[in-house]
Design a protein around this motif. Structure first.
Motif, PDB file in Angstrom:
ATOM      1  N   ILE A   1       1.881   1.918  -3.515  1.00 18.38           N
ATOM      2  CA  ILE A   1       0.715   2.247  -4.337  1.00 18.38           C
ATOM      3  C   ILE A   1       0.289   3.685  -4.084  1.00 18.38           C
ATOM      4  O   ILE A   1       0.039   4.440  -5.026  1.00 18.38           O
ATOM      5  CB  ILE A   1      -0.445   1.268  -4.048  1.00 18.38           C
ATOM      6  N   ARG A   2       0.205   4.076  -2.815  1.00 14.81           N
ATOM      7  CA  ARG A   2      -0.218   5.449  -2.483  1.00 14.81           C
ATOM      8  C   ARG A   2       0.706   6.487  -3.119  1.00 14.81           C
ATOM      9  O   ARG A   2       0.243   7.490  -3.663  1.00 14.81           O
ATOM     10  CB  ARG A   2      -0.257   5.646  -0.970  1.00 14.81           C
ATOM     11  N   LYS A   3       2.014   6.246  -3.033  1.00 13.45           N
ATOM     12  CA  LYS A   3       2.975   7.189  -3.611  1.00 13.45           C
ATOM     13  C   LYS A   3       2.789   7.294  -5.125  1.00 13.45           C
ATOM     14  O   LYS A   3       2.736   8.399  -5.674  1.00 13.45           O
ATOM     15  CB  LYS A   3       4.402   6.751  -3.282  1.00 13.45           C
ATOM     16  N   ALA A   4       2.682   6.160  -5.801  1.00 16.86           N
ATOM     17  CA  ALA A   4       2.515   6.173  -7.255  1.00 16.86           C
ATOM     18  C   ALA A   4       1.180   6.792  -7.659  1.00 16.86           C
ATOM     19  O   ALA A   4       1.112   7.541  -8.641  1.00 16.86           O
ATOM     20  CB  ALA A   4       2.632   4.757  -7.809  1.00 16.86           C
ATOM     21  N   LEU A   5       0.116   6.504  -6.908  1.00 19.43           N
ATOM     22  CA  LEU A   5      -1.185   7.104  -7.205  1.00 19.43           C
ATOM     23  C   LEU A   5      -1.142   8.616  -7.050  1.00 19.43           C
ATOM     24  O   LEU A   5      -1.720   9.349  -7.862  1.00 19.43           O
ATOM     25  CB  LEU A   5      -2.276   6.515  -6.305  1.00 19.43           C
ATOM     26  N   ALA A   6      -0.457   9.097  -6.024  1.00 21.40           N
ATOM     27  CA  ALA A   6      -0.330  10.548  -5.826  1.00 21.40           C
ATOM     28  C   ALA A   6       0.406  11.178  -7.007  1.00 21.40           C
ATOM     29  O   ALA A   6       0.025  12.252  -7.490  1.00 21.40           O
ATOM     30  CB  ALA A   6       0.387  10.845  -4.514  1.00 21.40           C
ATOM     31  N   GLN A   7       1.450  10.502  -7.487  1.00 22.73           N
ATOM     32  CA  GLN A   7       2.186  11.007  -8.644  1.00 22.73           C
ATOM     33  C   GLN A   7       1.299  11.019  -9.886  1.00 22.73           C
ATOM     34  O   GLN A   7       1.273  12.009 -10.635  1.00 22.73           O
ATOM     35  CB  GLN A   7       3.436  10.155  -8.884  1.00 22.73           C
ATOM     36  N   LEU A   8       0.568   9.944 -10.116  1.00 25.54           N
ATOM     37  CA  LEU A   8      -0.307   9.862 -11.282  1.00 25.54           C
ATOM     38  C   LEU A   8      -1.470  10.852 -11.190  1.00 25.54           C
ATOM     39  O   LEU A   8      -1.896  11.407 -12.204  1.00 25.54           O
ATOM     40  CB  LEU A   8      -0.821   8.434 -11.462  1.00 25.54           C
ATOM     41  N   GLU A   9      -1.954  11.084  -9.987  1.00 30.47           N
ATOM     42  CA  GLU A   9      -3.007  12.087  -9.798  1.00 30.47           C
ATOM     43  C   GLU A   9      -2.458  13.475 -10.138  1.00 30.47           C
ATOM     44  O   GLU A   9      -3.114  14.260 -10.832  1.00 30.47           O
ATOM     45  CB  GLU A   9      -3.523  12.038  -8.362  1.00 30.47           C
ATOM     46  N   ALA A  10      -1.249  13.779  -9.673  1.00 30.80           N
ATOM     47  CA  ALA A  10      -0.631  15.078  -9.959  1.00 30.80           C
ATOM     48  C   ALA A  10      -0.377  15.264 -11.456  1.00 30.80           C
ATOM     49  O   ALA A  10      -0.454  16.387 -11.970  1.00 30.80           O
ATOM     50  CB  ALA A  10       0.673  15.215  -9.181  1.00 30.80           C
ATOM     51  N   LEU A  11      -0.103  14.170 -12.166  1.00 30.44           N
ATOM     52  CA  LEU A  11       0.120  14.233 -13.612  1.00 30.44           C
ATOM     53  C   LEU A  11      -1.189  14.345 -14.394  1.00 30.44           C
ATOM     54  O   LEU A  11      -1.183  14.591 -15.599  1.00 30.44           O
ATOM     55  CB  LEU A  11       0.893  12.996 -14.083  1.00 30.44           C
TER      56      LEU A  11
ATOM     57  N   PRO B   1       0.783  -1.241   0.000  1.00 23.36           N
ATOM     58  CA  PRO B   1       0.000   0.000   0.000  1.00 23.36           C
ATOM     59  C   PRO B   1       0.818   1.295   0.000  1.00 23.36           C
ATOM     60  O   PRO B   1       0.460   2.223  -0.735  1.00 23.36           O
ATOM     61  CB  PRO B   1      -0.876  -0.129   1.248  1.00 23.36           C
ATOM     62  N   PRO B   2       1.911   1.416   0.775  1.00 26.41           N
ATOM     63  CA  PRO B   2       2.662   2.683   0.710  1.00 26.41           C
ATOM     64  C   PRO B   2       3.218   2.977  -0.689  1.00 26.41           C
ATOM     65  O   PRO B   2       3.211   4.129  -1.143  1.00 26.41           O
ATOM     66  CB  PRO B   2       3.795   2.493   1.724  1.00 26.41           C
TER      67      PRO B   2
END
Length: 100
Positions: A49-59, A46-47
């Motif tokens: 995933i959360r980091k990658a999701l935050a990056q993809l959300e920002a993109l 999960p950590p």
């Protein structure tokens, strides 16, 4: 050599990480997913995933069912903005093809 257009650069950033790339593929199945769903599908913790999701959300590639500050665990789902992904990857492809 011309500078890479901004949205082509965004596509390149998303592609440049294995976890982000796998999350894009997983979310590309089309249904909104929770972090747990993504964990079950990818095996990533999960950590990560959360980091990658935050990056993809920002993109601009991932949309979230609840805004930041109002997210409550399992009720939050993530979905791929396939129109944005297609548009940016088209821009990246055009950039590469313009070099020949």
């Amino acid at each position: 050599m011309p500078d890479m257009p901004a949205r082509a650069d965004v596509a390149w950033q998303a592609l440049s990480g294995r976890v982000r790339l796998e999350l894009l593929r997983t979310l590309g199945a089309g249904k909104p997913m929770t972090i747990r769903d993504i964990e079950d599908s990818t095996g990533f913790p999960p950590p990560t995933i959360r980091k990658a999701l935050a990056q993809l959300e920002a993109l601009g590639y991932v949309t979230v069912s609840e805004p930041r500050g109002q997210r409550h665990g399992r009720s939050v789902t993530y979905a791929l903005d396939s129109d944005q992904v297609r548009s940016d990857y088209d821009a990246l492809g055009q950039y590469f093809l313009s070099q020949s």
